[in-house]
Motif scaffolding. Structure first.
Motif, short mmCIF file in Angstrom:
data_model
loop_
_atom_site.label_atom_id
_atom_site.label_comp_id
_atom_site.label_asym_id
_atom_site.label_seq_id
_atom_site.Cartn_x
_atom_site.Cartn_y
_atom_site.Cartn_z
N HIS A 175 0.87 -1.18 0.00
CA HIS A 175 0.00 0.00 0.00
C HIS A 175 0.90 1.22 0.00
N ASN A 176 0.87 1.98 -1.09
CA ASN A 176 1.76 3.13 -1.27
C ASN A 176 3.22 2.76 -1.03
N ASP A 198 -4.26 2.62 -4.47
CA ASP A 198 -2.95 2.71 -3.82
C ASP A 198 -2.32 1.35 -3.55
#
Length: 196
Positions: free
Chosen positions: A77-78, A137
């Motif tokens: 995630h990101n 994301d």
């Protein structure tokens, strides 16, 4: 040198040249056969998210021509690796919840042609609706090999599947990841079912 000797010499050179050409053709034919064999067992692993109102899942599917040996599989995630799928709903709606999850370890798995593996499925009220926004994301890192030892990775942003020399082995213990998740997220009450 007599005419007869000269003719014998020319014939000998011709025979050597013909042998060299035949050897070259045999080598090229062998390379072509090897390439045909390699392409006949190429795996192609695709990933897909499935969202319903109260569930979200991530599935790996082998859409290629040969078995896929999965060596690395990470969900980020990101750019930050997610240690356990139960972290995902928090990114989606900013709150904890009473979610349950079923997981299967992808690293070390072998996917036959046409086979699918559900890496995780999260169930809980409105979890699928909340996850829809979070998917923008989410990144998947995957590296797998064919039975002939050819490997591919999507770690590069240039292509989904890029040939690599080899995949690193990923040591994954889902139980340890779940324990770490529970320690750092005491406000969430996961009910997890871990499957090997």
């Amino acid at each position: 040198m007599t005419v007869h000797d000269r003719n014998q010499y020319i014939l000998s050179l011709g025979a050597v040249a013909m042998s060299a050409i035949a050897l070259l053709f045999a080598f090229l034919e062998l390379r072509s056969s090897d390439r045909q064999l390699d392409t006949s067992v190429w795996p192609y692993v695709d990933t897909s998210f499935s969202l319903n109102a109260n569930s979200a899942s991530l599935t790996l599917a082998n859409k290629g021509l040969g078995p896929a040996l999965i060596h690395e599989f990470r969900v980020l995630h990101n750019g930050v690796e997610i240690r356990h799928p139960l972290e995902l709903p928090q990114f989606a709606d900013g709150r904890g919840g009473n979610y349950s999850v079923t997981t299967a370890s992808a690293p070390g798995s072998v996917l036959a042609v046409g086979e699918e593996l559900t890496s995780f499925e999260i169930r809980g009220e409105n979890v699928g609706l909340g996850m829809e926004a979070a998917l923008r994301d989410i990144q998947i890192e995957l590296c797998y090999c064919s039975i002939n030892g050819a490997c591919w990775s999507n770690h590069s942003q240039a292509n989904f599947r890029e040939p690599v020399a080899a995949c690193a082995d990923q040591d994954v213990d889902i139980g340890d990841a779940l324990d770490i998740f529970r320690e750092t997220n005491s406000d969430v009450s996961p009910q997890a079912e871990d499957t090997p």
